[in-house]
Design a protein around this motif. Structure first.
Motif, PDB file in Angstrom:
ATOM      1  N   LEU A 185      59.266  62.416  41.725  1.00 23.31           N
ATOM      2  CA  LEU A 185      59.927  61.770  42.851  1.00 23.31           C
ATOM      3  C   LEU A 185      58.937  61.248  43.884  1.00 23.31           C
ATOM      4  CD1 LEU A 185      62.823  64.331  43.403  1.00 23.31           C
ATOM      5  CD2 LEU A 185      62.928  62.129  42.237  1.00 23.31           C
ATOM      6  N   VAL A 186      57.681  61.685  43.785  1.00 19.38           N
ATOM      7  CA  VAL A 186      56.655  61.285  44.740  1.00 19.38           C
ATOM      8  C   VAL A 186      55.909  60.085  44.171  1.00 19.38           C
ATOM      9  CG1 VAL A 186      54.606  62.041  46.008  1.00 19.38           C
ATOM     10  CG2 VAL A 186      56.422  63.692  45.491  1.00 19.38           C
ATOM     11  N   PRO A 187      56.090  58.912  44.758  1.00 17.14           N
ATOM     12  CA  PRO A 187      55.377  57.743  44.234  1.00 17.14           C
ATOM     13  C   PRO A 187      53.880  57.843  44.525  1.00 17.14           C
ATOM     14  CG  PRO A 187      56.581  57.158  46.226  1.00 17.14           C
ATOM     15  CD  PRO A 187      56.917  58.587  45.907  1.00 17.14           C
ATOM     16  N   GLY A 188      53.097  57.152  43.729  1.00 17.65           N
ATOM     17  CA  GLY A 188      51.668  57.096  43.991  1.00 17.65           C
ATOM     18  C   GLY A 188      50.836  57.850  42.964  1.00 17.65           C
ATOM     19  N   PHE A 189      49.744  58.412  43.437  1.00  9.66           N
ATOM     20  CA  PHE A 189      48.721  59.020  42.591  1.00  9.66           C
ATOM     21  C   PHE A 189      49.289  60.075  41.643  1.00  9.66           C
ATOM     22  CE2 PHE A 189      45.417  61.983  41.493  1.00  9.66           C
ATOM     23  CZ  PHE A 189      44.306  61.174  41.252  1.00  9.66           C
ATOM     24  N   SER A 190      50.044  61.010  42.178  1.00 14.97           N
ATOM     25  CA  SER A 190      50.556  62.124  41.378  1.00 14.97           C
ATOM     26  C   SER A 190      51.428  61.652  40.218  1.00 14.97           C
ATOM     27  CB  SER A 190      51.347  63.087  42.275  1.00 14.97           C
ATOM     28  OG  SER A 190      51.849  64.152  41.533  1.00 14.97           O
ATOM     29  N   ARG A 191      52.306  60.716  40.488  1.00 20.88           N
ATOM     30  CA  ARG A 191      53.170  60.190  39.427  1.00 20.88           C
ATOM     31  C   ARG A 191      52.348  59.389  38.419  1.00 20.88           C
ATOM     32  NH1 ARG A 191      58.163  56.245  40.642  1.00 20.88           N
ATOM     33  NH2 ARG A 191      58.318  57.671  42.377  1.00 20.88           N
ATOM     34  N   LYS A 192      51.434  58.567  38.915  1.00 23.06           N
ATOM     35  CA  LYS A 192      50.626  57.703  38.048  1.00 23.06           C
ATOM     36  C   LYS A 192      49.751  58.502  37.088  1.00 23.06           C
ATOM     37  CE  LYS A 192      47.240  53.981  38.182  1.00 23.06           C
ATOM     38  NZ  LYS A 192      46.490  53.039  39.032  1.00 23.06           N
ATOM     39  N   TYR A 193      49.154  59.593  37.571  1.00 21.89           N
ATOM     40  CA  TYR A 193      48.198  60.349  36.757  1.00 21.89           C
ATOM     41  C   TYR A 193      48.768  61.649  36.173  1.00 21.89           C
ATOM     42  CZ  TYR A 193      44.847  56.969  38.345  1.00 21.89           C
ATOM     43  OH  TYR A 193      44.193  55.788  38.585  1.00 21.89           O
ATOM     44  N   GLY A 194      50.044  61.911  36.390  1.00 25.84           N
ATOM     45  CA  GLY A 194      50.689  63.067  35.773  1.00 25.84           C
ATOM     46  C   GLY A 194      50.168  64.412  36.254  1.00 25.84           C
TER      47      GLY A 194
ATOM     48  N   LEU B  63      47.155  70.167  42.362  1.00 25.71           N
ATOM     49  CA  LEU B  63      47.858  69.947  41.111  1.00 25.71           C
ATOM     50  C   LEU B  63      46.857  69.375  40.121  1.00 25.71           C
ATOM     51  CD1 LEU B  63      51.015  68.101  42.503  1.00 25.71           C
ATOM     52  CD2 LEU B  63      50.786  70.534  42.019  1.00 25.71           C
ATOM     53  N   ALA B  64      47.092  69.623  38.849  1.00 25.90           N
ATOM     54  CA  ALA B  64      46.224  69.087  37.801  1.00 25.90           C
ATOM     55  C   ALA B  64      47.070  68.496  36.694  1.00 25.90           C
ATOM     56  CB  ALA B  64      45.324  70.184  37.245  1.00 25.90           C
ATOM     57  N   SER B  65      46.491  67.537  35.983  1.00 26.87           N
ATOM     58  CA  SER B  65      47.180  66.945  34.840  1.00 26.87           C
ATOM     59  C   SER B  65      47.051  67.850  33.619  1.00 26.87           C
ATOM     60  CB  SER B  65      46.606  65.563  34.532  1.00 26.87           C
ATOM     61  OG  SER B  65      45.220  65.660  34.240  1.00 26.87           O
ATOM     62  N   SER B  66      45.964  68.609  33.551  1.00 23.51           N
ATOM     63  CA  SER B  66      45.686  69.546  32.463  1.00 23.51           C
ATOM     64  C   SER B  66      44.484  70.378  32.886  1.00 23.51           C
ATOM     65  CB  SER B  66      45.369  68.784  31.169  1.00 23.51           C
ATOM     66  OG  SER B  66      44.217  67.981  31.352  1.00 23.51           O
ATOM     67  N   MET B  67      44.059  71.297  32.048  1.00 24.96           N
ATOM     68  CA  MET B  67      42.892  72.110  32.363  1.00 24.96           C
ATOM     69  C   MET B  67      41.677  71.202  32.561  1.00 24.96           C
ATOM     70  SD  MET B  67      41.384  75.292  30.224  1.00 24.96           S
ATOM     71  CE  MET B  67      40.484  76.572  31.059  1.00 24.96           C
TER      72      MET B  67
END
Length: 105
Positions: free
Chosen positions: A38-47, A11-15
Motif C-alpha cells: 500500500l506504500v508507493p515508492g521504494f518499498s513497493r518497487k524493490y519488494g 525492511l529487506a527484500s531477502s537475506m
C-alpha cells in the motif's frame, strides 16, 4: 487499542538483499502497509517487506534523529546492525504482532 511507540525499522527484500529504512509511530500498522504493498515508492518497487530490525524510542524526535544517523551509514554497518540482533534475517513481523496481542482470557 494498541499503544503507539515510535520506532526506527529496516525492511529487506531477502537475506542481505535490498534494504529500506524508515521511522513510524505505529510499527505494526506501517509494516502491514508495506507487506500489503500500500506504500508507493521504494518499498513497493524493490519488494522490501521483511521486517529484519527495529528499535523503539520514547519519542518521535529521537527516532527521527536515529533514522537520519543510520541513513548516513555505509551498507556494511547496516548489515552488521541487523545481524547483531537478527543473524538469520528472520521476519520479525509475527513476533511484534504476538507481543502486542492481548493476553488470552
Amino acid at each position: 487499542m494498541r499503544t503507539r511507540l515510535p520506532c526506527v525499522y529496516m525492511l529487506a527484500s531477502s537475506m542481505r538483499g535490498t534494504l529500506y529504512l524508515g521511522v513510524t509511530s505505529d510499527l505494526i500498522q506501517r509494516v502491514w502497509q508495506h507487506k500489503s504493498r500500500l506504500v508507493p515508492g521504494f518499498s513497493r518497487k524493490y519488494g522490501t517487506h521483511l521486517l529484519v530490525w527495529y528499535e523503539p524510542y520514547p519519542d518521535m524526535l529521537s527516532a527521527i534523529a536515529r533514522e537520519k544517523r543510520i541513513k548516513s551509514w555505509k551498507r556494511a554497518w547496516k548489515l552488521e546492525l541487523i545481524e547483531s540482533a537478527n543473524p538469520h534475517w528472520r521476519d520479525l513481523y509475527s513476533a511484534i504482532i504476538d507481543a502486542s496481542a492481548p493476553p488470552a482470557a
